[in-house]
Design a protein around this motif. Structure first.
Motif, PDB file in Angstrom:
ATOM      1  N   UNK A 152       0.977  -1.163  -0.104  1.00  9.49           N
ATOM      2  CA  UNK A 152      -0.045   0.073   0.056  1.00  9.49           C
ATOM      3  C   UNK A 152       0.857   1.198  -0.080  1.00  9.49           C
ATOM      4  N   UNK A 153       0.790   2.093  -0.925  1.00  6.17           N
ATOM      5  CA  UNK A 153       1.482   3.276  -1.113  1.00  6.17           C
ATOM      6  C   UNK A 153       0.305   4.544  -1.151  1.00  6.17           C
ATOM      7  N   UNK A 154       0.977   5.765  -0.885  1.00  5.88           N
ATOM      8  CA  UNK A 154       0.143   6.932  -1.022  1.00  5.88           C
ATOM      9  C   UNK A 154      -1.183   7.138  -0.256  1.00  5.88           C
ATOM     10  N   UNK A 155      -1.426   6.056   0.658  1.00  5.82           N
ATOM     11  CA  UNK A 155      -2.606   6.339   1.567  1.00  5.82           C
ATOM     12  C   UNK A 155      -2.394   5.313   2.712  1.00  5.82           C
ATOM     13  N   UNK A 156      -3.172   5.905   3.580  1.00  2.00           N
ATOM     14  CA  UNK A 156      -3.272   4.810   4.922  1.00  2.00           C
ATOM     15  C   UNK A 156      -3.467   3.550   4.686  1.00  2.00           C
ATOM     16  N   UNK A 157      -2.867   2.765   5.424  1.00  2.00           N
ATOM     17  CA  UNK A 157      -3.375   1.327   5.492  1.00  2.00           C
ATOM     18  C   UNK A 157      -4.681   1.349   6.319  1.00  2.00           C
ATOM     19  N   UNK A 158      -5.729   0.601   5.477  1.00  2.00           N
ATOM     20  CA  UNK A 158      -7.027   0.753   6.231  1.00  2.00           C
ATOM     21  C   UNK A 158      -7.170  -0.588   7.165  1.00  2.00           C
ATOM     22  N   UNK A 384     -17.460  -4.267   2.462  1.00  2.00           N
ATOM     23  CA  UNK A 384     -16.714  -3.585   1.457  1.00  2.00           C
ATOM     24  C   UNK A 384     -16.955  -2.288   1.245  1.00  2.00           C
ATOM     25  N   UNK A 385     -18.255  -1.952   1.395  1.00  2.00           N
ATOM     26  CA  UNK A 385     -18.775  -0.432   1.280  1.00  2.00           C
ATOM     27  C   UNK A 385     -18.150   0.440   2.514  1.00  2.00           C
ATOM     28  N   UNK A 386     -17.960  -0.276   3.521  1.00  2.00           N
ATOM     29  CA  UNK A 386     -17.185   0.466   4.504  1.00  2.00           C
ATOM     30  C   UNK A 386     -15.843   0.793   4.310  1.00  2.00           C
ATOM     31  N   UNK A 387     -15.093  -0.233   3.679  1.00  2.00           N
ATOM     32  CA  UNK A 387     -13.773  -0.077   3.368  1.00  2.00           C
ATOM     33  C   UNK A 387     -13.605   1.149   2.264  1.00  2.00           C
ATOM     34  N   UNK A 388     -14.689   1.107   1.420  1.00  2.00           N
ATOM     35  CA  UNK A 388     -14.809   2.006   0.217  1.00  2.00           C
ATOM     36  C   UNK A 388     -14.796   3.411   0.739  1.00  2.00           C
ATOM     37  N   UNK A 389     -15.667   3.370   1.797  1.00  2.00           N
ATOM     38  CA  UNK A 389     -16.136   4.973   2.231  1.00  2.00           C
ATOM     39  C   UNK A 389     -14.652   5.374   2.811  1.00  2.00           C
ATOM     40  N   UNK A 390     -13.938   4.687   3.619  1.00  2.00           N
ATOM     41  CA  UNK A 390     -12.833   5.289   4.466  1.00  2.00           C
ATOM     42  C   UNK A 390     -11.740   5.509   3.014  1.00  2.00           C
ATOM     43  N   UNK A 391     -11.542   4.611   2.255  1.00  2.00           N
ATOM     44  CA  UNK A 391     -10.678   5.119   1.097  1.00  2.00           C
ATOM     45  C   UNK A 391     -11.082   6.251   0.409  1.00  2.00           C
ATOM     46  N   UNK A 392     -12.193   6.432   0.317  1.00  2.00           N
ATOM     47  CA  UNK A 392     -12.925   7.719  -0.528  1.00  2.00           C
ATOM     48  C   UNK A 392     -12.458   8.915   0.266  1.00  2.00           C
TER      49      UNK A 392
END
Lengths: 427, 427
Positions: A152-158, A384-392
């Motif tokens: 994982x680069x350029x964003x936090x590890x979720x 999966x939507x939860x992960x997406x929300x944090x990534x977004x």
């Protein structure tokens, strides 16, 4: 003497509270923790005092308090009994101790908490000479190594935590891990309450979970990082580490305060994986603002002992800590000691997508682990939507957008749903 | 189920302070430290809760307080905001953790200090089932072994500390040890601030001091016990231990909080000498009465880790602790766990002959180390007279005499001189 020829000294700042004159109080601290005693003893010569004495470098008055913060302190026999607070900076000759973390801790944070002139005493910061810092192995992976292993680069590890905390069998844990991998998480961790209990021996839990994680990696090319809690006695921690490593695992977790400094150092010596440092017990050391440790001081010891990740709580957390304190801790993790030994701060407790905006704005970095429990698992449209929300949220935050700007973007549907849903939930 | 067939549970009592209803607050503690969360998760079945849940065994109300002791706590959203104190007893299934001290510590004293409903939380006592206690090696020498090695029966071991704390060379230390041996001391210890520093490498200090101690033993038949401070990283502590053992030394000292639980356990495994457990750093864990640890709880962990001696401060000490607290600590050391693992309490700080009377009266035991600095070294007639004054006080105390009765006995000349002299000195 030129600047570079001056022998380096170990610096420390303390918050103190005392009814004694500040200069006298500071001198007592310095004396007690180095070569001075108030009852002069025969061997205590002026030369010895010059060579080994701790020095009071500065005293900053912080005003009076009405009542002593801690019981048991004694004031001076005569004179005013006003209680004052101050910040005191001491320095110690490096030659007073060997290059040894437990002895450093005893020198900076030993008996002085019990000294009777003080109704408050807290170690705030520790400054070590570069020559001292470079002697310690420190974190083996840190930010860069953790990113490489997690892909994982350029964003936090979720990440998320396995729940329930206690009682889940290895098979049930693996079934949950399967769902978490499919949902797109980067990082999974054991709760600190599960290590190697009879209902989930670590050998079996690692085998079951790594089967799932390795299969997922084979299919997707990305190996989810699982911090298996190896906390135990030292020989057992080494065995548990080897089990994790042999199964293809990429992280081990330790309860730092429970294991202790030298135990973490011992495991670090033979460790081949990032050490995820859990700080449980930290509240006992820090919750009273005039006692114990400031995180800025505490983290120095665990960096040098070799932790790669350090928990810092999170903004708008479920615990008692203020956001300012959390941010100061995270900055300390990222700051490094003389340009090395940076560690990854772990944001955890009540985290969901929204806090990404302020966390990034305040920190200016995505070099962190962002661990959400209910904030991902409880998303109305699933994990999966939860992960997406944090990534977004993090992608928008790192691009300089505000929450409102991010929500105005139709592509951030999962984030919008998270905000709708979690804004109404009691954190 | 019959009583004996009931699975044993681990008990713990806590002092809490909260604005929430007490029953709710206690349930939150129990849930957080076992299988419960407030956001229910799918795997958390009633059966899992029955098997792994911590139980609230009792709640004892202790009244209201006007102000929260610690900042950051949150009250309930509705209802009264009275802040109450209470003693809460929880019990945990032993099967929740492996037989592991760090995991025990995390379960009983981990994240719960940071829980937001609490403006005060202190672990007071820990009760372990016998089946748990017997799995730990515990102290190897304890009271009996220490007495045998020191050749002292029927009275406390009378000791002192090498001062100045920092800066004395091995040769100067040995010269002082020579005087202390001749003065009749049973026990000598390093200050916690000296371990293996450049100015006094432990190898050289041990060699110089043991030459003196061994010579003295050859002449007198009695070997003075010297607690050499081996505090360091684990491999180094083992080396230091071997140096002490090879030179004929009979005790090693460790700064328990700085070394940490698993480090002490690791050294204990191969240790052949009594471990003198120094508690520096204890103030940070205990000085606020509504936070951290009570000594009664803390000492359980160090007994199981293998300490043979544990510092308890002393009556009328120079620090902040009350005499009642000191006595409770000493009683805890002597009490043992299920009839085993008794350790020798170490009385230190401001001790001289006089405190012997009340210490014995309150404790009813001479199974202790009685360590005096100035109280022996500062005797007006010299160190030997200082030792005699303490011996006389303890002999009289153990024979049931009061201080006045002892002073009436002409043979207690050194004691009389000590009382004349020290009564006027600011402690």
């Amino acid at each position: 003497m030129t600047e570079s020829a001056k022998p380096a000294r170990i610096g420390a700042t303390y918050l103190i509270e005392t009814a004694h004159p500040l200069e006298k109080a500071a001198t007592i601290m310095a004396g007690e923790q180095s070569s001075g005693t108030f009852l002069k003893v025969p061997g205590e010569t002026p030369e010895l005092q010059r060579t080994f004495g701790a020095r009071v470098e500065s005293i900053t008055e912080l005003g009076e308090v009405a009542e002593p913060s801690l019981p048991g302190a004694r004031g001076p026999r005569e004179g005013g009994r006003t209680i004052q607070r101050a910040r005191v900076r001491l320095s110690f000759p490096t030659g007073n101790i060997a290059l040894s973390l437990p002895n450093l801790l005893t020198m900076l944070a030993g008996n002085l908490y019990e000294l009777s002139p003080f109704s408050g005493l807290r170690l705030e910061t520790v400054d070590l000479p570069e020559s001292f810092v470079t002697q310690f192995a420190g974190p083996q992976f840190g930010v860069t190594g953790t990113r490489q292993m997690a892909g994982v680069q350029d964003r936090p590890l979720i990440g998320t935590i396995i729940k329930p905390s206690v009682g889940l069998s290895p098979e049930d844990t693996a079934a949950l891990v399967q769902k978490l991998c499919e949902a797109g998480l980067d990082f999974i961790k054991d709760d600190e309450l599960i290590a190697n209990p009879p209902y989930s021996p670590i050998r079996e839990r690692v085998a079951a979970c790594m089967r799932v994680i390795n299969d997922h990696a084979d299919r997707t090319g990305r190996k989810v990082m699982y911090a298996f809690n190896i906390t135990d006695e030292i020989a057992a921690m080494r065995r548990h580490h080897d089990v994790v490593k042999a199964a293809g695992g990429t992280c081990v977790m330790m309860s730092l305060n429970s294991v202790g400094l030298t135990g973490v150092q011992a495991v670090r010596q033979t460790c081949e994986l990032p050490i995820h440092g859990h700080r449980n017990g930290w509240g006992a050391l820090s919750r009273h603002p005039s006692l114990g440790f400031d995180y800025r001081a505490w983290q120095v010891f665990w960096k040098l002992a070799g932790a790669d990740h350090l928990h810092v709580n999170g903004l708008e957390n479920k615990f008692c800590e203020s956001d300012e304190s959390v941010l100061a801790s995270a900055r300390a993790c990222l700051a490094g000691l003389h340009g090395r030994h940076q560690v990854m701060p772990v944001f955890s407790s009540g985290q969901w997508a929204r806090q990404a905006f302020r966390t990034y704005r305040e920190l200016g970095s995505t070099d962190l682990l962002y661990v959400c429990g209910g904030g991902i698992m409880g998303h109305p449209d699933g994990i999966a939507a939860g992960v997406q929300s944090v990534r977004q949220a993090w992608a928008a935050a790192a691009a300089g957008q505000s929450e409102a700007e991010a929500l105005a973007d139709d592509r951030n549907r999962e984030l919008s749903r998270a905000v709708e849903f979690f804004s109404g939930v009691e954190k």
